[in-house]
Design a protein around this motif. Structure first.
Motif: not given
Length: 325
Positions: A1-28
């Motif tokens: 599986x891909x190595x992912x670090x879950x961001x713990x800031x549950x109230x920050x939409x930026x952090x939560x979005x990066x938890x899904x698309x923070x990997x550069x391959x993902x956006x490509x």
């Protein structure tokens, strides 16, 4: 599986979005899905990534609801991946990243609605020649949806930053943005030469990132007899990686023109556009040349003069002042 670090800031939409698309391959992957790439082998060919990494990223995006996994073959079962509404919601993010890169990495950091002839941005847009426009539908000014590529031998798809019926509707400082003004003049030039394009077998479509109601008001005032299509959701912009600039909180398409054949292949690219009247002449010449070539190749008449036009208003010969719009 891909190595992912879950961001713990549950109230920050930026952090939560990066938890899904923070990997550069993902956006490509999202970028290429918007361009019409849907199958595993196509993604691998476009991106050059390993099958293992690609499978992991696709699985992640399906689980996140960004892509849907849909069967297209039964024996053996094979699937393709398509953007969901949640995935299409990422298109403005991709356009913003591209605009930032064009402005601050490839460019000089200045806001502009055009570019230099020798710029890497111009080379990217010129490289659209020979590529295909993926199937998609855009809202028109009457509340319907239309294919930007018409069912005629050729389509002139002229993209413009924005045109309004009222001068006060333009964003502040619009006339000072290089390449922004001239949209009304461009639309009226196509209007006044529409019969020549129709005779050559071409349908004219105008595209901007404005809302359909803004386009409707402008088209009625200028008596345009061809469709204006809205790319406010940036579907076409992302699919073709069209150049943009941002002003008044909105992404705008830079002025460019594509000549597209019935098979959705881009036959000619006009970008950057420094002289609007010359660009219209170039588009018409490209259609006539392509039509003549098709006639010579088949020995039959290649021109279809039934190009669709919007006949809701009569034509007009009074062009608006290009200095403002």
């Amino acid at each position: 599986m891909a190595q992912r670090t879950h961001l713990g800031d549950a109230d920050c939409a930026i952090a939560q979005a990066l938890d899904v698309v923070g990997d550069w391959w993902t956006l490509l992957i999202v970028r290429d899905a918007a361009r019409g790439v849907h199958r595993f082998d196509e993604f691998q060919h476009e991106l050059g990534m390993s099958r293992k990494v690609l499978a992991e990223r696709l699985k992640l995006l399906v689980e996140a609801g960004v892509l849907s996994r849909e069967p297209y073959q039964e024996r053996p079962v094979r699937h393709e991946y398509r953007l969901t509404p949640r995935g299409r919601g990422l298109l403005p993010v991709l356009v913003a990243l591209q605009d930032w890169g064009d402005t601050w990495i490839l460019g000089e950091g200045d806001m502009t609605a055009t570019t230099g002839e020798a710029s890497r941005e111009a080379a990217r847009v010129q490289a659209l020649r020979g590529t295909r426009v993926p199937p998609l539908l855009l809202p028109d000014r009457f509340g319907g949806i239309s294919d930007p590529v018409a069912d005629t031998p050729f389509t002139i798809l002229y993209c413009f930053p924005g045109a309004y019926a009222r001068a006060e509707s333009y964003p502040p400082g619009w006339a000072g943005i290089p390449g922004a003004k001239g949209c009304t003049f461009e639309s009226c030039t196509y209007r006044d030469q529409l019969a020549e394009f129709t005779a050559a077998g071409a349908t004219v479509h105008g595209v901007s990132a404005q809302r359909p109601d803004e386009q409707r008001e402008f088209a009625e005032q200028e008596r345009l007899r061809f469709p204006l299509l809205s790319d406010a959701d940036l579907a076409l912009t992302t699919a073709l990686r069209l150049p943009t600039f941002r002003t008044a909180g909105t992404s705008r398409i830079k002025r460019l023109t594509l000549v597209i054949d019935r098979d959705r292949t881009v036959r000619e690219v006009i970008y950057p556009i420094q002289d609007i009247e010359a660009s219209v002449r170039t588009a018409l010449a490209a259609v006539r040349t392509a039509a003549a070539g098709a006639t010579a190749a088949t020995g039959t008449t290649a021109v279809d003069t039934t190009a669709s036009t919007d006949t809701t208003a009569a034509g007009s010969t009074a062009a608006a002042d290009p200095a403002q719009s």
